[in-house]
Design a protein around this motif. Sequence first.
Motif, short mmCIF file in Angstrom:
data_model
loop_
_atom_site.label_atom_id
_atom_site.label_comp_id
_atom_site.label_asym_id
_atom_site.label_seq_id
_atom_site.Cartn_x
_atom_site.Cartn_y
_atom_site.Cartn_z
N LYS A 50 -51.96 32.22 -29.28
CA LYS A 50 -52.86 31.27 -28.62
C LYS A 50 -53.61 31.98 -27.50
N LEU A 51 -54.65 31.34 -27.03
CA LEU A 51 -55.41 31.85 -25.90
C LEU A 51 -54.83 31.22 -24.63
N VAL A 52 -54.51 32.07 -23.66
CA VAL A 52 -54.00 31.59 -22.37
C VAL A 52 -55.03 31.95 -21.31
N THR A 53 -55.59 30.94 -20.65
CA THR A 53 -56.59 31.19 -19.62
C THR A 53 -55.98 31.01 -18.24
N SER A 54 -56.56 31.70 -17.25
CA SER A 54 -56.04 31.55 -15.89
C SER A 54 -57.11 31.92 -14.87
N GLY A 55 -57.01 31.31 -13.73
CA GLY A 55 -57.91 31.59 -12.62
C GLY A 55 -57.39 30.83 -11.41
N MET A 56 -57.84 31.21 -10.24
CA MET A 56 -57.37 30.57 -9.00
C MET A 56 -58.53 29.79 -8.37
N GLY A 57 -58.23 28.63 -7.82
CA GLY A 57 -59.26 27.84 -7.15
C GLY A 57 -60.32 27.36 -8.11
N LYS A 58 -61.60 27.50 -7.71
CA LYS A 58 -62.71 27.03 -8.55
C LYS A 58 -62.74 27.77 -9.88
N ALA A 59 -62.43 29.06 -9.87
CA ALA A 59 -62.39 29.82 -11.12
C ALA A 59 -61.31 29.27 -12.05
N GLY A 60 -60.23 28.76 -11.45
CA GLY A 60 -59.17 28.16 -12.25
C GLY A 60 -59.65 26.91 -12.95
N GLN A 61 -60.49 26.13 -12.27
CA GLN A 61 -61.04 24.93 -12.90
C GLN A 61 -61.92 25.29 -14.09
N ILE A 62 -62.67 26.38 -13.96
CA ILE A 62 -63.48 26.84 -15.09
C ILE A 62 -62.58 27.31 -16.22
N ALA A 63 -61.51 28.04 -15.88
CA ALA A 63 -60.57 28.52 -16.89
C ALA A 63 -59.93 27.35 -17.63
N LEU A 100 -57.23 35.19 -21.08
CA LEU A 100 -58.57 35.22 -20.51
C LEU A 100 -58.44 34.90 -19.03
N LEU A 101 -58.74 35.88 -18.19
CA LEU A 101 -58.56 35.76 -16.74
C LEU A 101 -59.91 35.75 -16.04
N ILE A 102 -60.05 34.85 -15.06
CA ILE A 102 -61.33 34.70 -14.38
C ILE A 102 -61.16 34.92 -12.88
N SER A 103 -61.95 35.83 -12.33
CA SER A 103 -61.97 36.07 -10.89
C SER A 103 -63.32 36.67 -10.54
N ASN A 104 -64.11 35.98 -9.75
CA ASN A 104 -65.44 36.49 -9.42
C ASN A 104 -65.35 37.81 -8.66
N SER A 105 -64.42 37.89 -7.73
CA SER A 105 -64.28 39.11 -6.93
C SER A 105 -63.52 40.20 -7.68
N THR A 108 -58.61 38.76 -6.75
CA THR A 108 -57.75 37.62 -6.47
C THR A 108 -56.28 38.02 -6.62
N ARG A 109 -55.55 37.92 -5.52
CA ARG A 109 -54.17 38.41 -5.49
C ARG A 109 -53.31 37.79 -6.58
N GLU A 110 -53.41 36.47 -6.74
CA GLU A 110 -52.55 35.79 -7.70
C GLU A 110 -52.84 36.23 -9.14
N ILE A 111 -54.09 36.57 -9.42
CA ILE A 111 -54.44 37.01 -10.78
C ILE A 111 -53.98 38.46 -11.02
N ILE A 112 -54.14 39.30 -10.00
CA ILE A 112 -53.63 40.67 -10.12
C ILE A 112 -52.13 40.66 -10.36
N GLU A 113 -51.43 39.82 -9.61
CA GLU A 113 -49.98 39.72 -9.77
C GLU A 113 -49.61 39.15 -11.13
N LEU A 114 -50.43 38.23 -11.63
CA LEU A 114 -50.18 37.66 -12.96
C LEU A 114 -50.24 38.74 -14.03
#
Length: 208
Positions: A50-63, A100-105, A108-114
């Motif tokens: 399956k596809l697993v998406t992730s992002g933090m904050g606003k990027a998370g809402q897009i994910a 599929l990981l989303i981070s504009n910058s 994002t610490r939480e995504i790097i750690e993920l």
Amino acid sequence: MNAADTKDVLASMNEILRAESEAILAIPATDSYAAAVDAIVEHVHRRRGKLVTSGMGKAGQIAMNIATTFSSTGTPAVYLHPSEAQHGDLGVVQPDDIMLLISNSGKTREIIELVELLHGLYADVPTIVITGQPDSPLAAVADITLLTGGAPEVCPLGLTPTTSTTVMTVIGDVLVVNVMKQIGFSRPEYAKRHHGGYLGHEARKEKK
């Protein structure tokens, strides 16, 4: 609201529409999109992951939105909150999945750690990254990187995710539509996933 205010708002609206339209048209069109589509089809439709998406904050809402759109069009997908992943939710990931990981910058610490946690669980699960920064830490560890183009936010502070989230949404649409084409997703299959509401009604109508 007086006439002067109305004029100001309309002028601002036109400027925002122009800026965000230009940002969309400036999304770098690269071979990475074909690679991303092929990877999703391979892992979800051939390997039955399956596809697993992730992002933090606003990027998370897009994910989250991208995941639900994929699921409704025949590609099983779930959203994984990066912080909750550190408290057991990472267990939703299986060996044949793709992320599929989303981070504009791209920082994002939480995504790097993920990503670090993911590699500790299943080192071979590939990652597709949507980011505005090609030289970021997240882009460096991605298997496939899809760049937003890094257009400035239309927020007057230049901070609030506005333009960036618009572009991320469009990139998600590009992936969804092209995966639908690859798997030959049909109107009857769409109807099976939409039992109620206007879309369900329309999907079950005979196409003229």
